[in-house]
Write a protein that holds these residues in place. Structure first.
Motif, PDB file in Angstrom:
ATOM      1  N   GLN A   1       0.824  -1.212   0.000  1.00  0.00           N
ATOM      2  CA  GLN A   1       0.000   0.000   0.000  1.00  0.00           C
ATOM      3  C   GLN A   1       0.858   1.262   0.000  1.00  0.00           C
ATOM      4  N   ALA A   2       2.080   1.153   0.512  1.00  0.00           N
ATOM      5  CA  ALA A   2       3.024   2.280   0.498  1.00  0.00           C
ATOM      6  C   ALA A   2       4.409   1.747   0.809  1.00  0.00           C
ATOM      7  N   ILE A   3       5.418   2.462   0.313  1.00  0.00           N
ATOM      8  CA  ILE A   3       6.805   2.072   0.571  1.00  0.00           C
ATOM      9  C   ILE A   3       7.678   3.324   0.695  1.00  0.00           C
ATOM     10  N   TRP A   4       8.624   3.268   1.635  1.00  0.00           N
ATOM     11  CA  TRP A   4       9.633   4.302   1.846  1.00  0.00           C
ATOM     12  C   TRP A   4      10.992   3.626   1.766  1.00  0.00           C
ATOM     13  N   GLY A   5      11.981   4.327   1.290  1.00  0.00           N
ATOM     14  CA  GLY A   5      13.327   3.771   1.296  1.00  0.00           C
ATOM     15  C   GLY A   5      14.207   4.398   0.244  1.00  0.00           C
ATOM     16  N   TYR A   6      15.322   3.741  -0.032  1.00  0.00           N
ATOM     17  CA  TYR A   6      16.246   4.242  -1.044  1.00  0.00           C
ATOM     18  C   TYR A   6      15.598   4.136  -2.427  1.00  0.00           C
ATOM     19  N   TYR A   7      16.120   4.909  -3.364  1.00  0.00           N
ATOM     20  CA  TYR A   7      15.477   5.120  -4.659  1.00  0.00           C
ATOM     21  C   TYR A   7      15.064   3.817  -5.351  1.00  0.00           C
ATOM     22  N   GLU A   8      15.976   2.882  -5.494  1.00  0.00           N
ATOM     23  CA  GLU A   8      15.687   1.660  -6.260  1.00  0.00           C
ATOM     24  C   GLU A   8      14.618   0.806  -5.581  1.00  0.00           C
ATOM     25  N   LEU A   9      14.615   0.779  -4.272  1.00  0.00           N
ATOM     26  CA  LEU A   9      13.605   0.004  -3.549  1.00  0.00           C
ATOM     27  C   LEU A   9      12.210   0.553  -3.823  1.00  0.00           C
ATOM     28  N   VAL A  10      12.115   1.874  -3.907  1.00  0.00           N
ATOM     29  CA  VAL A  10      10.816   2.522  -4.091  1.00  0.00           C
ATOM     30  C   VAL A  10      10.356   2.526  -5.549  1.00  0.00           C
ATOM     31  N   PHE A  11      11.271   2.784  -6.479  1.00  0.00           N
ATOM     32  CA  PHE A  11      10.853   3.038  -7.862  1.00  0.00           C
ATOM     33  C   PHE A  11      11.187   1.939  -8.877  1.00  0.00           C
TER      34      PHE A  11
ATOM     35  N   LYS B   1      10.539  -1.559  -9.946  1.00  0.00           N
ATOM     36  CA  LYS B   1       9.565  -2.622  -9.667  1.00  0.00           C
ATOM     37  C   LYS B   1      10.222  -3.987  -9.475  1.00  0.00           C
ATOM     38  N   ASN B   2      11.391  -4.194 -10.060  1.00  0.00           N
ATOM     39  CA  ASN B   2      12.042  -5.506 -10.009  1.00  0.00           C
ATOM     40  C   ASN B   2      13.137  -5.616  -8.956  1.00  0.00           C
ATOM     41  N   HIS B   3      13.521  -4.496  -8.348  1.00  0.00           N
ATOM     42  CA  HIS B   3      14.659  -4.510  -7.421  1.00  0.00           C
ATOM     43  C   HIS B   3      14.438  -5.478  -6.257  1.00  0.00           C
ATOM     44  N   TYR B   4      13.295  -5.382  -5.585  1.00  0.00           N
ATOM     45  CA  TYR B   4      13.081  -6.249  -4.429  1.00  0.00           C
ATOM     46  C   TYR B   4      13.040  -7.715  -4.842  1.00  0.00           C
ATOM     47  N   GLN B   5      12.388  -8.037  -5.952  1.00  0.00           N
ATOM     48  CA  GLN B   5      12.342  -9.430  -6.398  1.00  0.00           C
ATOM     49  C   GLN B   5      13.743  -9.955  -6.694  1.00  0.00           C
ATOM     50  N   LYS B   6      14.589  -9.098  -7.251  1.00  0.00           N
ATOM     51  CA  LYS B   6      15.975  -9.504  -7.506  1.00  0.00           C
ATOM     52  C   LYS B   6      16.713  -9.775  -6.202  1.00  0.00           C
ATOM     53  N   ILE B   7      16.409  -9.005  -5.164  1.00  0.00           N
ATOM     54  CA  ILE B   7      17.010  -9.261  -3.848  1.00  0.00           C
ATOM     55  C   ILE B   7      16.519 -10.602  -3.322  1.00  0.00           C
ATOM     56  N   VAL B   8      15.221 -10.847  -3.425  1.00  0.00           N
ATOM     57  CA  VAL B   8      14.645 -12.128  -2.981  1.00  0.00           C
ATOM     58  C   VAL B   8      15.300 -13.285  -3.729  1.00  0.00           C
ATOM     59  N   ASP B   9      15.548 -13.091  -5.028  1.00  0.00           N
ATOM     60  CA  ASP B   9      16.188 -14.115  -5.849  1.00  0.00           C
ATOM     61  C   ASP B   9      17.698 -14.174  -5.642  1.00  0.00           C
ATOM     62  N   ARG B  10      18.210 -13.284  -4.785  1.00  0.00           N
ATOM     63  CA  ARG B  10      19.635 -13.213  -4.422  1.00  0.00           C
ATOM     64  C   ARG B  10      20.522 -12.945  -5.629  1.00  0.00           C
ATOM     65  N   GLU B  11      20.035 -12.067  -6.525  1.00  0.00           N
ATOM     66  CA  GLU B  11      20.851 -11.664  -7.669  1.00  0.00           C
ATOM     67  C   GLU B  11      21.977 -10.763  -7.177  1.00  0.00           C
ATOM     68  N   GLU B  12      23.171 -11.078  -7.621  1.00  0.00           N
ATOM     69  CA  GLU B  12      24.368 -10.398  -7.130  1.00  0.00           C
ATOM     70  C   GLU B  12      24.309  -8.882  -7.332  1.00  0.00           C
ATOM     71  N   SER B  13      23.856  -8.423  -8.490  1.00  0.00           N
ATOM     72  CA  SER B  13      23.842  -6.980  -8.751  1.00  0.00           C
ATOM     73  C   SER B  13      22.887  -6.252  -7.803  1.00  0.00           C
ATOM     74  N   ALA B  14      21.737  -6.833  -7.510  1.00  0.00           N
ATOM     75  CA  ALA B  14      20.774  -6.211  -6.596  1.00  0.00           C
ATOM     76  C   ALA B  14      21.307  -6.196  -5.167  1.00  0.00           C
ATOM     77  N   LEU B  15      21.942  -7.278  -4.754  1.00  0.00           N
ATOM     78  CA  LEU B  15      22.520  -7.324  -3.411  1.00  0.00           C
ATOM     79  C   LEU B  15      23.671  -6.320  -3.268  1.00  0.00           C
ATOM     80  N   LYS B  16      24.505  -6.201  -4.304  1.00  0.00           N
ATOM     81  CA  LYS B  16      25.591  -5.224  -4.261  1.00  0.00           C
ATOM     82  C   LYS B  16      25.032  -3.813  -4.118  1.00  0.00           C
ATOM     83  N   LEU B  17      23.976  -3.520  -4.856  1.00  0.00           N
ATOM     84  CA  LEU B  17      23.353  -2.205  -4.775  1.00  0.00           C
ATOM     85  C   LEU B  17      22.775  -1.970  -3.378  1.00  0.00           C
ATOM     86  N   TYR B  18      22.091  -2.962  -2.833  1.00  0.00           N
ATOM     87  CA  TYR B  18      21.541  -2.855  -1.480  1.00  0.00           C
ATOM     88  C   TYR B  18      22.644  -2.500  -0.485  1.00  0.00           C
ATOM     89  N   PHE B  19      23.751  -3.238  -0.526  1.00  0.00           N
ATOM     90  CA  PHE B  19      24.812  -3.000   0.453  1.00  0.00           C
ATOM     91  C   PHE B  19      25.558  -1.687   0.194  1.00  0.00           C
TER      92      PHE B  19
END
Length: 132
Positions: A88-98, A100-118
């Protein structure tokens, strides 16, 4: 924002926290919140435990520092959005908010998404140190 884990035992959770899940968090450990989500009218914090980011119900934590990043963004969702009412709503760093695939990539443990998160986590830690 930082939170302290107060609950983790599936047999001893506060009211409102889903009890059918072993959260795997460390009791009395402080976590840096990387995002916040309202999901089906419940609040979740985006943190990582042992390098594995995920959303955890707020009922497991006490807030120890309520200072938010100057670099956080906010996005509300409505009935026309595919994710609604699950998000219903989300706050956070740019990629997490905007992104659409960033969080799913984190769930899938994709290296590029995890590197960006850290990378974003290090930036947030540095920002909060500078403000003190």
């Amino acid at each position: 924002m930082k939170v302290l884990c107060k609950y983790n035992d599936p047999d001893d959770l506060p009211e409102g926290a889903p009890s059918d899940f072993d959260y795997g968090l460390e009791l009395q450990k402080k976590y840096l919140v990387m995002g916040i989500m309202i999901n089906v009218e419940k609040l979740y914090y985006f943190i990582d435990e042992n390098g594995m980011p995920g959303f955890y119900p707020k009922e497991l934590f006490d807030i120890t520092d309520n200072q938010l990043s100057k670099e956080w963004y906010f996005k509300p969702y409505s009935k026309i959005d595919k994710m609604y009412p699950y998000v219903q709503a989300i706050w956070g760093y740019y990629e997490l908010v905007f992104d659409k695939n960033h969080y799913q990539k984190i769930v899938d443990r994709e290296e590029s998404a995890l590197k960006l998160y850290f990378r974003r986590k290090i930036e947030l830690e540095n920002e909060l140190k500078e403000r003190l």
